[in-house]
Write a protein that holds these residues in place. Structure first.
Motif, PDB file in Angstrom:
ATOM      1  N   MET A 105      17.830  -9.909  -2.110  1.00 48.11           N
ATOM      2  CA  MET A 105      17.240  -9.844  -3.434  1.00 48.11           C
ATOM      3  C   MET A 105      15.832 -10.408  -3.400  1.00 48.11           C
ATOM      4  O   MET A 105      15.516 -11.289  -2.629  1.00 48.11           O
ATOM      5  N   LYS A 106      15.003  -9.860  -4.272  1.00 46.04           N
ATOM      6  CA  LYS A 106      13.594 -10.249  -4.271  1.00 46.04           C
ATOM      7  C   LYS A 106      13.367 -11.534  -5.066  1.00 46.04           C
ATOM      8  O   LYS A 106      14.138 -11.861  -5.970  1.00 46.04           O
ATOM      9  N   THR A 121      -1.928  -1.941  -8.853  1.00 47.38           N
ATOM     10  CA  THR A 121      -1.681  -1.761 -10.288  1.00 47.38           C
ATOM     11  C   THR A 121      -0.266  -2.195 -10.658  1.00 47.38           C
ATOM     12  O   THR A 121      -0.037  -2.836 -11.690  1.00 47.38           O
ATOM     13  N   PHE A 122       0.661  -1.851  -9.801  1.00 44.19           N
ATOM     14  CA  PHE A 122       2.049  -2.238 -10.038  1.00 44.19           C
ATOM     15  C   PHE A 122       2.168  -3.763 -10.085  1.00 44.19           C
ATOM     16  O   PHE A 122       2.771  -4.330 -10.999  1.00 44.19           O
ATOM     17  N   MET A 133       6.828  -3.841   2.202  1.00 44.66           N
ATOM     18  CA  MET A 133       6.884  -2.845   1.131  1.00 44.66           C
ATOM     19  C   MET A 133       5.470  -2.320   0.923  1.00 44.66           C
ATOM     20  O   MET A 133       4.492  -3.014   1.174  1.00 44.66           O
ATOM     21  N   GLN A 151      10.430  -8.335   4.153  1.00 42.46           N
ATOM     22  CA  GLN A 151      10.606  -6.896   4.317  1.00 42.46           C
ATOM     23  C   GLN A 151       9.347  -6.205   3.808  1.00 42.46           C
ATOM     24  O   GLN A 151       8.987  -6.345   2.637  1.00 42.46           O
ATOM     25  N   LEU A 158      11.042 -11.713  -7.144  1.00 43.95           N
ATOM     26  CA  LEU A 158      10.805 -11.180  -8.486  1.00 43.95           C
ATOM     27  C   LEU A 158      12.098 -11.100  -9.296  1.00 43.95           C
ATOM     28  O   LEU A 158      12.127 -11.391 -10.490  1.00 43.95           O
TER      29      LEU A 158
END
Lengths: 331, 137
Positions: B1-2, B42-43, B37, B35, B4
């Motif tokens: 799990m992140k 912008t995201f 990504m 990991q 975030l």
């Protein structure tokens, strides 16, 4: 007005759902997942219109098929089934947790959107269904009481206008489906899911792909026995509510899987060819699981949303399902 | 799990929800992996608008990341691509694979296995709230 349906199968709804929903999905997870890869158009467009960087929920995310629709948003998926959650976790752009829809582990008022597709109808009392909707709405950013009641989705999804939830449930009125339920039928039904092979052997959907879901008309009546399900196996092998072409059954599993080679790769299902079935068939064991559903009548979902303290922004019927887009209003 | 993800989680126990101590949940015995990504500035910028910064600071410190700015970066600060990359690394690429999440209010521990936390409650904690009766007609 419907009677409280609790009397049908009490004493304890939690225990009832544990047996007739949670346990079933845990057992059929891999198999179920191999049939779930095609997003519904409404859900897809709802997710795609969310602004870049939006954060939302997928309550009852199953195998996570909606997690791939829009890579520019972040979705926190949850499901009651650890086995399905594990499959969903392969979509590593997002995150998934194991959680109960009535006890979601999310802070209130933080989310831009939520979807819950084919989930609420598995709860066995009216109050629990309303509670589940309320739990989802509570997670949304509240909206003011200002915007109009336009049905236009695009207009309604502006930043700062509060979060929106898209909720889908299976409809009672589905005369055109192969099950043929319609107004006047029993709303609380058991729907069989038939697997072949060892139920636990295929968390990624392999080795378990020849399956069928048989139809029944009402609980306790015309439930398709094993021999009937075998006879109609391939034709009935699609999912109930994700069945996008209910009047045109595909002739084989292969046909069904062709629309999404991506999904086939992701879930590890062999890419077509009938060969995997051929050899295994003789050794396979047929097993039938009964899942509980509450079939929603026209207007019932909107009523539940209002009872949950939400406001219906839009609603409609798509492919044997009722849907609503709802907001949470803080007066 | 992140990392975030934890910013959007709290205790599943109804009585804990909304209490100051139940957010953020606290990591215990966390095992981390990085990991890679894809980086989308912008995201990151937009997700940051939705992050509870105080909560993130607590989480980050527990995992050993102590260099977060005291205040949430806003406006021109978000033009700093290196800052966005660092936040991308922390929020999206840093994953907790094993360990526990603990509620600071009730002390209940949620196990994390293979990156998936489990929020199902034992019966005595997970009973439906009494207010449910109000919905029954």
């Amino acid at each position: 007005m419907e009677l409280p349906e609790a009397s049908l199968h009490l004493p304890i709804p939690e225990a009832y759902e544990a047996e007739h929903v949670h346990h079933v999905y845990e057992q059929i997870a891999g198999h179920f997942s191999s049939t779930r890869y095609k997003p519904w158009p409404m859900v897809e467009s709802f997710l795609k219109m969310q602004p870049d960087g939006s954060v939302g929920l997928d309550v009852g995310c199953g195998n996570g098929k909606y997690l791939t629709v829009n890579p520019k948003i972040f979705i926190l998926g949850s499901d009651r089934s650890p086995a399905l959650t594990k499959i969903a976790s392969q979509h590593d752009h997002h995150s998934v947790v194991v959680a109960d829809a009535l006890l979601l582990p999310h802070p209130h008022s933080r989310f831009d959107f939520a979807i819950s597709v084919a989930v609420i109808h598995h709860l066995s009392t009216a109050s629990r269904r309303v509670m589940a909707i309320k739990t989802i709405l509570d997670a949304l950013k509240p909206s003011g009481n200002t915007s109009g009641m336009h049905g236009c989705l695009e207009k309604e999804t502006k930043p700062g206008s509060g979060g929106r939830a898209l909720i889908y449930v299976w409809a009672l009125e589905q005369r055109g489906s192969r099950r043929g339920w319609d107004e006047g039928c029993e709303q609380d039904v058991m729907v069989p899911w038939v697997t072949k092979g060892e139920p636990n052997s295929a968390i990624h959907g392999t080795g378990n792909k020849s399956r069928k879901e048989t139809g029944l008309k009402r609980r306790g009546k015309r439930y398709a026995p094993k021999d009937a399900s075998q006879r109609t196996g391939r034709e009935d092998s699609r999912s109930e509510s994700e069945d996008m072409k209910s009047t045109v059954p595909p002739s084989t599993d292969r046909t069904e899987q062709e629309p999404s080679t991506e999904a086939i790769r992701e879930f590890g299902t062999p890419k077509g060819g009938p060969s995997p079935d051929g050899r295994e068939k003789s050794a396979e064991v047929t097993k039938t699981f009964q899942r509980y559903y509450h079939l929603y009548r026209s207007g019932e979902l909107e009523r539940d949303v209002v009872m949950a303290g939400g406001r219906v922004v839009d609603s409609g019927y798509e492919r044997d399902n009722w849907w609503v887009i709802a907001t949470r209003v803080i007066e | 799990m992140k990392v975030l993800t934890v910013n959007f989680l709290t205790c599943a126990v109804k009585a804990c929800k909304g209490t100051a101590l139940s957010f953020p949940l606290h990591f215990r015995d966390a095992e981390l992996v990085q990991q890679e990504m894809d980086f989308h500035p912008t995201f990151v910028r937009n997700v940051l608008l939705r992050v509870d910064w105080e909560g993130l600071k607590v989480t980050a410190a527990e995992l050993g990341f102590t260099t977060l700015p005291a205040e949430k970066p806003e406006g021109e600060a978000l033009d700093n691509e290196q800052l966005l990359k660092d936040l991308h690394t922390l929020l999206l690429e840093t994953q907790v694979t094993e360990g526990k999440l603990v509620c600071g209010n009730c002390q209940h521990e949620y196990a994390i296995k293979e990156g998936i936390p489990n929020f199902l409650l034992p019966n005595h904690l997970g009973s439906a709230p009494k207010s449910e009766a109000a919905f029954v007609e």
